[in-house]
Design an enzyme around this catalytic site. Structure first.
Site, PDB file in Angstrom:
ATOM      1  N   TYR A   1       0.941  -1.199   0.076  1.00  0.00           N
ATOM      2  CA  TYR A   1      -0.138  -0.015   0.062  1.00  0.00           C
ATOM      3  C   TYR A   1       0.895   1.321  -0.187  1.00  0.00           C
ATOM      4  CZ  TYR A   1      -3.952   3.043   1.718  1.00  0.00           C
ATOM      5  OH  TYR A   1      -4.972   3.974   1.831  1.00  0.00           O
TER       6      TYR A   1
ATOM      7  N   LYS B   1       0.932   4.091  -2.838  1.00  0.00           N
ATOM      8  CA  LYS B   1       0.791   5.580  -2.566  1.00  0.00           C
ATOM      9  C   LYS B   1       1.673   6.694  -2.846  1.00  0.00           C
ATOM     10  CE  LYS B   1      -3.562   4.653  -1.417  1.00  0.00           C
ATOM     11  NZ  LYS B   1      -4.845   5.230  -2.388  1.00  0.00           N
TER      12      LYS B   1
HETATM   13  P1  NAP Z   1     -13.623   2.216   1.241  1.00  0.00           P
HETATM   14  O1  NAP Z   1     -14.554   2.813   1.963  1.00  0.00           O
HETATM   15  O2  NAP Z   1     -13.330   0.656   1.614  1.00  0.00           O
HETATM   16  O3  NAP Z   1     -14.135   2.400  -0.272  1.00  0.00           O
HETATM   17  C1  NAP Z   1     -13.252   1.747  -1.529  1.00  0.00           C
HETATM   18  C2  NAP Z   1     -13.879   2.253  -2.560  1.00  0.00           C
HETATM   19  O4  NAP Z   1     -13.190   1.729  -3.754  1.00  0.00           O
HETATM   20  C3  NAP Z   1     -15.521   1.549  -2.823  1.00  0.00           C
HETATM   21  O5  NAP Z   1     -16.244   2.467  -3.446  1.00  0.00           O
HETATM   22  C4  NAP Z   1     -15.188   0.519  -3.746  1.00  0.00           C
HETATM   23  O6  NAP Z   1     -16.208  -0.044  -4.509  1.00  0.00           O
HETATM   24  C5  NAP Z   1     -14.067   0.970  -4.710  1.00  0.00           C
HETATM   25  N1  NAP Z   1     -13.303  -0.060  -5.306  1.00  0.00           N
HETATM   26  C6  NAP Z   1     -12.525  -1.326  -4.606  1.00  0.00           C
HETATM   27  N2  NAP Z   1     -12.310  -1.822  -5.820  1.00  0.00           N
HETATM   28  C7  NAP Z   1     -12.345  -1.224  -6.776  1.00  0.00           C
HETATM   29  C8  NAP Z   1     -12.064  -1.652  -8.190  1.00  0.00           C
HETATM   30  N3  NAP Z   1     -11.317  -2.652  -8.281  1.00  0.00           N
HETATM   31  N4  NAP Z   1     -12.519  -0.863  -9.391  1.00  0.00           N
HETATM   32  C9  NAP Z   1     -13.218   0.373  -8.695  1.00  0.00           C
HETATM   33  N5  NAP Z   1     -13.499   0.657  -7.507  1.00  0.00           N
HETATM   34  C10 NAP Z   1     -13.122  -0.202  -6.760  1.00  0.00           C
HETATM   35  O7  NAP Z   1     -12.272   3.110   1.245  1.00  0.00           O
HETATM   36  P2  NAP Z   1     -11.960   4.589   1.742  1.00  0.00           P
HETATM   37  O8  NAP Z   1     -11.423   4.430   2.965  1.00  0.00           O
HETATM   38  O9  NAP Z   1     -12.985   5.376   1.344  1.00  0.00           O
HETATM   39  O10 NAP Z   1     -10.657   4.804   0.995  1.00  0.00           O
HETATM   40  C11 NAP Z   1     -10.783   5.654  -0.368  1.00  0.00           C
HETATM   41  C12 NAP Z   1      -9.222   5.868  -0.881  1.00  0.00           C
HETATM   42  O11 NAP Z   1      -8.679   6.673   0.244  1.00  0.00           O
HETATM   43  C13 NAP Z   1      -8.378   4.775  -1.241  1.00  0.00           C
HETATM   44  O12 NAP Z   1      -7.600   4.979  -2.181  1.00  0.00           O
HETATM   45  C14 NAP Z   1      -7.581   4.880   0.191  1.00  0.00           C
HETATM   46  O13 NAP Z   1      -6.444   3.984   0.004  1.00  0.00           O
HETATM   47  C15 NAP Z   1      -7.533   6.023   0.474  1.00  0.00           C
HETATM   48  N6  NAP Z   1      -7.396   6.240   1.940  1.00  0.00           N
HETATM   49  C16 NAP Z   1      -7.917   6.078   2.871  1.00  0.00           C
HETATM   50  C17 NAP Z   1      -7.640   6.169   4.257  1.00  0.00           C
HETATM   51  C18 NAP Z   1      -8.619   5.503   5.198  1.00  0.00           C
HETATM   52  O14 NAP Z   1      -8.038   5.788   6.450  1.00  0.00           O
HETATM   53  N7  NAP Z   1      -9.759   5.157   5.199  1.00  0.00           N
HETATM   54  C19 NAP Z   1      -6.461   6.744   4.331  1.00  0.00           C
HETATM   55  C20 NAP Z   1      -5.646   7.189   3.368  1.00  0.00           C
HETATM   56  C21 NAP Z   1      -6.159   6.950   2.066  1.00  0.00           C
HETATM   57  P3  NAP Z   1     -17.130  -1.106  -3.999  1.00  0.00           P
HETATM   58  O15 NAP Z   1     -18.231  -0.458  -3.155  1.00  0.00           O
HETATM   59  O16 NAP Z   1     -17.987  -1.684  -5.255  1.00  0.00           O
HETATM   60  O17 NAP Z   1     -16.311  -2.352  -3.347  1.00  0.00           O
END
Ligand code: NAP
Length: 252
Positions: A163, A167
């Site tokens: 990851y 990133k």
């Molecule tokens: P999340 O709640 O797990 O949601 C992930 C999203 O990505 C969902 O809409 C999912 O769609 C979609 N997805 C997964 N696999 C996919 C694919 N192959 N093609 C298209 N869409 C796909 O994640 P989140 O926490 O909101 O994270 C969003 C972004 O922020 C990510 O890039 C993550 O790395 C980054 N981020 C998150 C955090 C954190 O603490 N949460 C911190 C830093 C960065 P489905 O619903 O259909 O599965």
């Protein structure tokens, strides 16, 4: 959630794609841009009901959009996806590369499939979507691309070699593509969230330990990340900002 009065909407008539817009940060971003008047394309992989709910919420507030399934780690699916958006709206103004997954394991336990699945979506997916959409933005001579990176790509995080590498790659990619696209009026920036309360972090077992490193003393909310993305996508004050990384991390 209520849409802004039409006279205050900064994205009226604009087309915005949010990859992974069905849940978490992507969902909040889709709603935030929808309330600003954008026609929002909510991409998802599996959660069709959740994606349709996001669209229903935007439509109920007087906005517009569509849910579109595509695995954005796959080139053909990305190209088809972008083609469908163009068939409907003939332009793309905003791309938010947000879709992401984790497959956390310490290095010696990390299998090649854990490595590849995270790199394929979190890094190659950003390349595929940006390449497909930037072809259109280049012709338009305008566009805003916002990539969702992570503090893990800046500081590293045990258990997240895959990851963090993806990133960190997104950050280097953002800075390079910003330079390549700048002379056509396209800005490219990254947002680096810290720990945000979404499905991705809900099962973390060491959250008390993590909290010690967050000066603001809590996880962020998805809408707090969406606020920064909205600024970069919609605000005139962001016109002269490109190639930058903005942390939304509670001081992490
Ligand atoms: P999340 O709640 O797990 O949601 C992930 C999203 O990505 C969902 O809409 C999912 O769609 C979609 N997805 C997964 N696999 C996919 C694919 N192959 N093609 C298209 N869409 C796909 O994640 P989140 O926490 O909101 O994270 C969003 C972004 O922020 C990510 O890039 C993550 O790395 C980054 N981020 C998150 C955090 C954190 O603490 N949460 C911190 C830093 C960065 P489905 O619903 O259909 O599965």
């Amino acid at each position: 959630m209520e849409a802004l009065p039409e006279t205050l909407q900064r994205l009226k008539g604009k087309i915005a794609i949010i990859t992974g817009g069905s849940r978490g940060i992507g969902r909040s971003t889709a709603l935030a841009l929808g309330m600003e008047g954008a026609n929002v394309v909510v991409n998802y992989a599996k959660s069709s009901d959740a994606a349709l709910e996001v669209i229903a919420e935007i439509v109920a507030a007087g906005g517009n959009g569509m849910a579109l399934q595509a695995d954005v780690s796959q080139m053909e699916e990305v190209d088809n996806f972008v083609k469908k958006v163009m068939e409907k709206w003939s332009r793309i103004d905003i791309l938010v590369n947000n879709a992401g997954i984790t497959r956390d394991k310490l290095l010696l336990r990390m299998k090649p499939e854990d490595w590849h699945s995270v790199i394929d979506l979190n890094l190659t997916g950003v390349f595929l979507c940006t390449r497909a959409v930037s072809k259109i933005m280049l012709k338009q001579k305008s566009g805003r691309i916002i990539n969702v990176a992570s503090v893990a790509g800046q500081t590293g995080n045990p258990g997240q070699a895959n990851y963090s590498a993806a990133k960190a790659g997104v950050i280097g990619f953002t800075k390079t593509v910003a330079k390549e696209l700048a002379n056509r009026g396209i800005t490219v920036n990254a947002v680096a969230p810290g720990f945000i309360a979404t499905d991705m972090t809900k099962d973390l077992k060491n959250s008390e330990e993590i909290m010690k490193f967050i000066p603001l003393g809590r996880y962020g909310k998805p809408e707090e990340v969406a606020g920064m993305i909205k600024f970069l996508a919609a605000d005139d004050a962001a016109n002269y900002i490109t190639g930058q990384v903005f942390n939304v991390d509670g001081g992490f």
